[in-house]
Scaffold this active site. Structure first.
Site, PDB file in Angstrom:
ATOM      1  N   ASP A  93       0.808  -1.221   0.000  1.00 59.83           N
ATOM      2  CA  ASP A  93       0.000   0.000   0.000  1.00 59.83           C
ATOM      3  C   ASP A  93       0.839   1.270   0.000  1.00 59.83           C
ATOM      4  O   ASP A  93       0.307   2.358  -0.234  1.00 59.83           O
ATOM      5  CB  ASP A  93      -0.926   0.024   1.219  1.00 59.83           C
ATOM      6  CG  ASP A  93      -2.068  -0.979   1.104  1.00 59.83           C
ATOM      7  OD1 ASP A  93      -2.308  -1.474  -0.013  1.00 59.83           O
ATOM      8  OD2 ASP A  93      -2.707  -1.279   2.131  1.00 59.83           O
TER       9      ASP A  93
ATOM     10  N   ARG B 192     -18.637  -2.001 -22.747  1.00 53.88           N
ATOM     11  CA  ARG B 192     -19.189  -2.074 -21.395  1.00 53.88           C
ATOM     12  C   ARG B 192     -18.245  -1.387 -20.415  1.00 53.88           C
ATOM     13  O   ARG B 192     -17.068  -1.159 -20.714  1.00 53.88           O
ATOM     14  CB  ARG B 192     -19.402  -3.531 -20.977  1.00 53.88           C
ATOM     15  CG  ARG B 192     -18.143  -4.376 -20.981  1.00 53.88           C
ATOM     16  CD  ARG B 192     -18.341  -5.693 -20.218  1.00 53.88           C
ATOM     17  NE  ARG B 192     -19.329  -6.572 -20.802  1.00 53.88           N
ATOM     18  CZ  ARG B 192     -19.059  -7.784 -21.308  1.00 53.88           C
ATOM     19  NH1 ARG B 192     -17.799  -8.220 -21.341  1.00 53.88           N
ATOM     20  NH2 ARG B 192     -20.024  -8.538 -21.776  1.00 53.88           N
TER      21      ARG B 192
ATOM     22  N   ARG C 122     -19.160  -4.599 -15.505  1.00 57.89           N
ATOM     23  CA  ARG C 122     -18.582  -5.805 -14.915  1.00 57.89           C
ATOM     24  C   ARG C 122     -17.443  -5.421 -13.980  1.00 57.89           C
ATOM     25  O   ARG C 122     -16.855  -4.345 -14.109  1.00 57.89           O
ATOM     26  CB  ARG C 122     -18.042  -6.739 -16.009  1.00 57.89           C
ATOM     27  CG  ARG C 122     -19.098  -7.220 -17.006  1.00 57.89           C
ATOM     28  CD  ARG C 122     -20.023  -8.248 -16.401  1.00 57.89           C
ATOM     29  NE  ARG C 122     -20.999  -8.734 -17.365  1.00 57.89           N
ATOM     30  CZ  ARG C 122     -20.784  -9.755 -18.183  1.00 57.89           C
ATOM     31  NH1 ARG C 122     -19.621 -10.402 -18.160  1.00 57.89           N
ATOM     32  NH2 ARG C 122     -21.707 -10.132 -19.040  1.00 57.89           N
TER      33      ARG C 122
ATOM     34  N   ARG D 111      -0.232  -9.228  -4.605  1.00 57.26           N
ATOM     35  CA  ARG D 111       0.788  -9.579  -3.623  1.00 57.26           C
ATOM     36  C   ARG D 111       1.737 -10.663  -4.107  1.00 57.26           C
ATOM     37  O   ARG D 111       2.816 -10.831  -3.556  1.00 57.26           O
ATOM     38  CB  ARG D 111       0.125 -10.106  -2.341  1.00 57.26           C
ATOM     39  CG  ARG D 111      -0.635  -9.100  -1.530  1.00 57.26           C
ATOM     40  CD  ARG D 111      -0.971  -9.700  -0.181  1.00 57.26           C
ATOM     41  NE  ARG D 111      -1.711  -8.802   0.675  1.00 57.26           N
ATOM     42  CZ  ARG D 111      -1.159  -7.812   1.377  1.00 57.26           C
ATOM     43  NH1 ARG D 111       0.136  -7.610   1.307  1.00 57.26           N
ATOM     44  NH2 ARG D 111      -1.903  -7.049   2.139  1.00 57.26           N
TER      45      ARG D 111
END
Length: 342
Positions: free
Chosen positions: A128, A163, A266, A275
């Site tokens: 992060d 989409r 979607r 990770r």
């Protein structure tokens, strides 16, 4: 000198590079012995160890994960946790510890050093990139690269079907992965935990993109929240540090977009893919340097410190200072990339 090494919290690419750097320099230059503690703070808590020497670290530089295992164990939540750690350090004749982890793992390290006199040196790890006092943490660059590649691939399928594709990336309190990968991948909307988002505005950006005959990509950090709602949780369970399991904001947002715009939407949740796998060249370089400087801090007896990258220099800062607050995305930086929204 006998040094203990542990890796705590969530795994990430680069952990093995730190272990390798610590052991290689510690053995070759200082003649130290090493012991690996299994599964983060559970290792010294329960006396679970593995052999850690030069043969044990051969070939691990490009490997993801950690050869020592990891967990979110909080010794302060265990019965007689501090006493058991001290007894096991004495039992295994460990003179000092190197703790490799994020805010929780290093928060424990800071308390053990400051309040109980346990000699610990910290190494910052989190995909992060939210630890203050260091410009970058290893694992972040790899996670951004994985997310960016996924966004690149999703553009073509989004265009083929016209989409909306919502990409959910990690980021509980900080949106660094979303910001970097979203900008690098050409996303049309980026949503981060630091800035609550307006669903109507997101839908307006989506509609604008379709008017230009392009299919939009929306990147959302798992901790992002709507202005009139709360954080979306996977379930209500908490780990030993009090963190709830996130995930679901992407699916929730896709349904909102589809219902309000009439356009098919979607969701792709990257999750732990970010990770895993081999670390990037930058993360191998940074993790190795952190390892070399961490064992040097042990040699100097400079405990209660964390190694940190500031510019191109690796420096030492108090662990307590580094974990006092999170490093979050500056509103001005987020505003800067807003020119690409819609």
């Amino acid at each position: 000198m006998r040094v203990g090494v542990l890796t705590g919290g969530g795994d990430c690419p680069g952990l093995n590079a730190v272990i390798r750097g610590v052991v290689r320099k510690g053995v070759q230059e200082y003649g130290y012995d090493f012991v690996g503690f299994r599964d983060g703070w559970r290792g010294p808590l329960e006396g679970d160890t593995v052999q850690l020497d030069i043969p044990a670290v051969r070939g691990i530089l490009p490997r993801g994960g950690t050869i020592l295992g990891s967990s979110r164990t909080n010794p302060f939540k265990a019965e007689n946790g501090v006493r058991r750690i001290k007894e096991n350090l004495t039992k295994y004749e460990v003179d000092s510890l190197i703790a490799i982890g994020g805010e929780d793992t290093l928060g424990v390290a800071a308390r053990l050093t400051d309040e109980y006199g346990v000699p610990v040196v910290g190494v910052p790890k989190t995909i992060d990139n939210d630890l203050s006092a260091t410009d970058y943490t290893f694992g972040f660059d790899t996670a951004v690269g994985i997310a960016t590649e996924a966004i690149d691939r999703l553009h073509t399928t989004a265009e083929s079907h016209m989409r909306v594709l919502v990409v959910e990336v990690m980021g509980r309190h900080a949106g660094w992965i979303a910001l970097h990968s979203g900008l690098a991948g050409g996303a049309n909307v980026i949503l981060i935990p630091e800035q609550r988002f307006d669903v109507d505005q997101v839908c307006a950006w989506v509609t604008s993109r379709f008017k230009a005959s392009y299919a939009p990509i929306v990147v959302v950090a798992e901790g992002a929240m709507p202005k009139d709602g709360e954080m979306v949780l996977k379930d209500g369970t908490q780990d030993s540090f009090g963190h709830v399991r996130l995930s679901g904001v992407g699916e929730w947002l896709a349904k909102e977009i589809e219902g309000r715009t009439g356009k098919e939407a979607r969701t792709t949740v990257l999750g732990h893919v970010q990770r895993g796998g081999t670390p990037s060249a930058f993360d191998r370089w940074l993790a190795t340097r952190f390892g070399l400087h961490a064992i040097e801090a042990v040699k100097d007896g400079d405990f209660g410190k964390m190694v940190a990258l500031q510019g191109t220099d690796v420096v030492r800062v108090p662990i307590s200072q580094a974990t006092a607050k999170l490093k979050t995305v500056d509103p001005a930086l987020y505003k800067e990339v807003g020119v690409f929204f819609g």
